[in-house]
Scaffold this active site. Structure first.
Site, PDB file in Angstrom:
ATOM      1  N   CYS A 119     -25.301  -0.987  23.293  1.00 27.40           N
ATOM      2  CA  CYS A 119     -24.372  -2.107  23.137  1.00 27.40           C
ATOM      3  C   CYS A 119     -23.316  -1.620  21.900  1.00 27.40           C
ATOM      4  O   CYS A 119     -22.002  -1.689  22.047  1.00 27.40           O
ATOM      5  CB  CYS A 119     -25.209  -3.254  22.506  1.00 27.40           C
ATOM      6  SG  CYS A 119     -26.197  -4.108  23.903  1.00 27.40           S
TER       7      CYS A 119
HETATM    8  N1  LIG Z   1     -30.408  -3.248  26.507  1.00 31.24           N
HETATM    9  C1  LIG Z   1     -29.941  -4.079  25.560  1.00 31.24           C
HETATM   10  O1  LIG Z   1     -30.465  -4.092  24.380  1.00 31.24           O
HETATM   11  C2  LIG Z   1     -28.744  -5.286  25.698  1.00 31.24           C
HETATM   12  C3  LIG Z   1     -28.742  -6.390  24.918  1.00 31.24           C
HETATM   13  C4  LIG Z   1     -27.670  -7.059  24.981  1.00 31.24           C
HETATM   14  C5  LIG Z   1     -26.669  -7.123  26.247  1.00 31.24           C
HETATM   15  N2  LIG Z   1     -26.966  -6.043  26.909  1.00 31.24           N
HETATM   16  C6  LIG Z   1     -25.960  -5.827  28.360  1.00 31.24           C
HETATM   17  O2  LIG Z   1     -26.679  -6.179  29.408  1.00 31.24           O
HETATM   18  C7  LIG Z   1     -26.210  -5.307  30.338  1.00 31.24           C
HETATM   19  C8  LIG Z   1     -27.359  -4.752  31.039  1.00 31.24           C
HETATM   20  O3  LIG Z   1     -28.005  -3.855  30.228  1.00 31.24           O
HETATM   21  P1  LIG Z   1     -29.763  -3.240  30.439  1.00 31.24           P
HETATM   22  O4  LIG Z   1     -29.882  -2.475  28.937  1.00 31.24           O
HETATM   23  O5  LIG Z   1     -30.443  -4.207  30.784  1.00 31.24           O
HETATM   24  O6  LIG Z   1     -28.938  -2.241  31.595  1.00 31.24           O
HETATM   25  P2  LIG Z   1     -30.224  -1.198  32.220  1.00 31.24           P
HETATM   26  O7  LIG Z   1     -29.753  -0.038  32.344  1.00 31.24           O
HETATM   27  O8  LIG Z   1     -31.538  -1.374  31.456  1.00 31.24           O
HETATM   28  O9  LIG Z   1     -30.736  -2.214  33.545  1.00 31.24           O
HETATM   29  C9  LIG Z   1     -29.658  -2.363  34.426  1.00 31.24           C
HETATM   30  C10 LIG Z   1     -30.334  -2.355  35.825  1.00 31.24           C
HETATM   31  O10 LIG Z   1     -29.437  -2.679  36.774  1.00 31.24           O
HETATM   32  C11 LIG Z   1     -29.558  -1.889  38.023  1.00 31.24           C
HETATM   33  N3  LIG Z   1     -28.300  -1.875  38.717  1.00 31.24           N
HETATM   34  C12 LIG Z   1     -27.289  -1.453  38.680  1.00 31.24           C
HETATM   35  N4  LIG Z   1     -26.225  -1.809  39.625  1.00 31.24           N
HETATM   36  C13 LIG Z   1     -26.830  -2.739  40.222  1.00 31.24           C
HETATM   37  C14 LIG Z   1     -26.368  -3.207  41.388  1.00 31.24           C
HETATM   38  N5  LIG Z   1     -25.221  -3.368  41.799  1.00 31.24           N
HETATM   39  N6  LIG Z   1     -27.240  -4.515  41.877  1.00 31.24           N
HETATM   40  C15 LIG Z   1     -28.300  -4.566  41.291  1.00 31.24           C
HETATM   41  N7  LIG Z   1     -28.882  -3.978  40.429  1.00 31.24           N
HETATM   42  C16 LIG Z   1     -28.214  -3.122  39.819  1.00 31.24           C
HETATM   43  C17 LIG Z   1     -30.170  -0.729  37.407  1.00 31.24           C
HETATM   44  O11 LIG Z   1     -30.780  -0.051  38.578  1.00 31.24           O
HETATM   45  C18 LIG Z   1     -30.768  -1.164  36.090  1.00 31.24           C
HETATM   46  O12 LIG Z   1     -32.199  -1.399  36.850  1.00 31.24           O
HETATM   47  C19 LIG Z   1     -25.218  -4.479  29.706  1.00 31.24           C
HETATM   48  O13 LIG Z   1     -23.958  -4.889  30.140  1.00 31.24           O
HETATM   49  C20 LIG Z   1     -25.608  -4.335  28.430  1.00 31.24           C
HETATM   50  O14 LIG Z   1     -24.294  -4.142  27.742  1.00 31.24           O
HETATM   51  C21 LIG Z   1     -27.822  -4.950  26.879  1.00 31.24           C
END
Ligand SMILES: NC(=O)c1ccc[n+]([C@@H]2O[C@H](COP(=O)([O-])OP(=O)(O)OC[C@H]3O[C@@H](n4cnc5c(N)ncnc54)[C@H](O)[C@@H]3O)[C@@H](O)[C@H]2O)c1
Length: 435
Positions: free
Chosen positions: A280
């Site tokens: 992030c």
């Molecule tokens: N990790 C954090 O602490 C956090 C906190 C707040 C916000 N975010 C935001 O949330 C979002 C997700 O982050 P995350 O950390 O959960 O990512 P992540 O990589 O842990 O998980 C994302 C998942 O989405 C799947 N994916 C990708 N493309 C896809 C598609 N087209 N259809 C279905 N599934 C698909 C991936 O295989 C993966 O399992 C990002 O925008 C991030 O900036 C993350």
């Protein structure tokens, strides 16, 4: 605020929130998506999780969580009670009443937003969009994404937003490893394209999230998330710059920060460290900077904070070089143990971790680098593969220098102080102990 008049489609969705008969869909089952699944289940909904990685889906259907903050027991129970199933079959996106999109939003090599995952997920939703569905984007992104990218795609089906389907942005505020604040009790901001969009999403999220915070538009909701993360990046950047300033002046930065933090008003404590990490804070502000460049405005705070924070690994590696030099050793050929490689304490996530830069910089200077991290057994990154070594008096004594990059709680810092010949401590993990 008076509630807007809702049409029959919207009223049906609201009712499905009230009696928990709504079927929820979560697209992207990672750090954000999986905790959301668990909260929907806990609120009494049935949930279908969608992901493109078969291994993730198979693991979840077998009751195994791949996310440290989500216990496997919660997943296994939800699967057993038939409240949750995961699938890679995106044609099943037709089934849920509400679809939350939690896919990654990284940066490209040139630090431009990479919204390809959001576009792919939107395309999948569009293919099966039906009357009566609500779609929520949770991925962090630049202001305008929901209205400019998602809305035209979804309306190209002939269905109308606010009448046939509903669209909102609601940023996730997951803080991995935080024992107090999690998906359910962290207030959640929601902005809809129309008032009916907000109302339908509110009705279904409300039972799962303790406090919802309405804002008037998807743009406002998108900006809230970027403001929060830019605020952290800028203030961490200031603390890091203060660390460099104090180093040059021969003053202890921690003493200065601790004393400043005794002021009961007008000061907020941020601490220096090895640089920014995670999915992030190093990334999200650049989404806004990119958007503003397109509008001919330069977001100076974002740029400067990014520069200072990105220089910190070099600063700390310079400290390793200096300390070795003080003892008559060259960094080339010296054994340097990196303690902690996750991007922050007590988690296993290495994305954007400054430890990776520290290791690279030491490696370029010819150091023999090993690492220990109780949460990361193997570090694989861009062709590099290192295995965590056990942290023992012997491994510490065999090193020429230990650099603490992540201050995990479970580490015996007394042992580190006793046995490591030199400790460079980027986090003050050894507070009060000789280093
Ligand atoms: N990790 C954090 O602490 C956090 C906190 C707040 C916000 N975010 C935001 O949330 C979002 C997700 O982050 P995350 O950390 O959960 O990512 P992540 O990589 O842990 O998980 C994302 C998942 O989405 C799947 N994916 C990708 N493309 C896809 C598609 N087209 N259809 C279905 N599934 C698909 C991936 O295989 C993966 O399992 C990002 O925008 C991030 O900036 C993350």
């Amino acid at each position: 605020m008076t509630a807007p008049a809702l049409n029959a489609v919207a009223r049906a969705l609201v009712a499905k929130g009230e009696d928990r008969s709504a079927l929820c869909g979560v697209v992207g089952l990672g750090y954000v998506g999986l905790p959301l699944v668990v909260e929907f289940v806990r609120a009494g909904y049935r949930v279908i999780g969608f992901d493109v990685v078969q291994r993730v889906v198979d693991g979840l259907n077998a009751g195994r969580s791949h996310i440290q903050d989500v216990p496997s027991d919660d997943v296994a129970r939800a699967v057993k009670e038939r409240r949750f199933e995961a699938t890679t079959d995106l044609s099943r996106l037709r089934e849920p009443d509400l679809i939350s999109i939690c896919v990654p939003t990284p940066l490209s090599k040139t630090k431009d937003p990479d919204v390809s995952f959001v576009l792919a997920a939107t395309d999948s939703v569009k293919r099966t969009l039906r009357r009566g569905q609500a779609v929520v984007l949770e991925s962090t992104t630049y202001p305008g994404t929901t209205r400019e990218l998602m809305l035209p795609a979804l309306e190209s089906t002939g269905l109308k937003v606010g009448e046939d389907f509903f669209l909102a942005f609601s940023p996730e505020r997951v803080d991995p490893g935080n024992p107090t604040w999690h998906t359910r009790n962290t207030p959640k901001v929601v902005g809809g394209i129309t008032p009916a969009c907000f109302e339908t999403v509110r009705a279904i999220y409300q039972p799962a999230i303790e406090t919802l915070v309405p804002v008037s538009s998807t743009e406002a909701a998108e900006l809230v998330k970027i403001l929060e993360n830019t605020f952290r990046s800028v203030n961490i950047g200031l603390a890091n710059e203060m660390a460099i300033v104090c180093d040059k002046l021969g003053v202890d930065v921690w003493e200065v920060i601790d004393a400043a933090a005794t002021k009961p008003f007008g000061f907020m404590r941020f601490t220096p460290g090895p640089g920014l990490g995670g999915h992030c804070i190093p990334i999200d502000p650049h989404y806004l900077a990119w958007k503003m460049r397109a509008l001919n405005y330069k977001t100076r705070f974002i740029e400067i904070a990014g520069e200072v924070n990105a220089e910190m690994p070099e600063f700390w590696v310079g400290k390793v070089v200096d300390r070795l030099n003080d003892g008559g050793k060259a960094v080339r050929g010296s054994r340097v143990l990196v303690l902690g490689v996750a991007y922050k304490k007590d988690i296993d996530d290495i994305r954007e971790s400054p430890a990776i830069d520290v290791i690279r910089l030491l490696d370029h200077r010819g150091a023999v680098v090993t690492f220990h991290d109780p949460h990361v057994p193997v570090l694989r990154e861009d062709g590099m593969e290192l295995t965590s070594v056990p942290l023992t008096p012997e491994t510490l004594a065999r090193s020429d220098c230990v650099i603490v990059v992540t201050d995990h709680s479970g580490v015996d810092y007394d042992m580190v102080a006793r046995h490591a010949p030199i400790v460079v401590d980027t986090r003050r993990a050894l507070r009060g102990r000789p280093s």
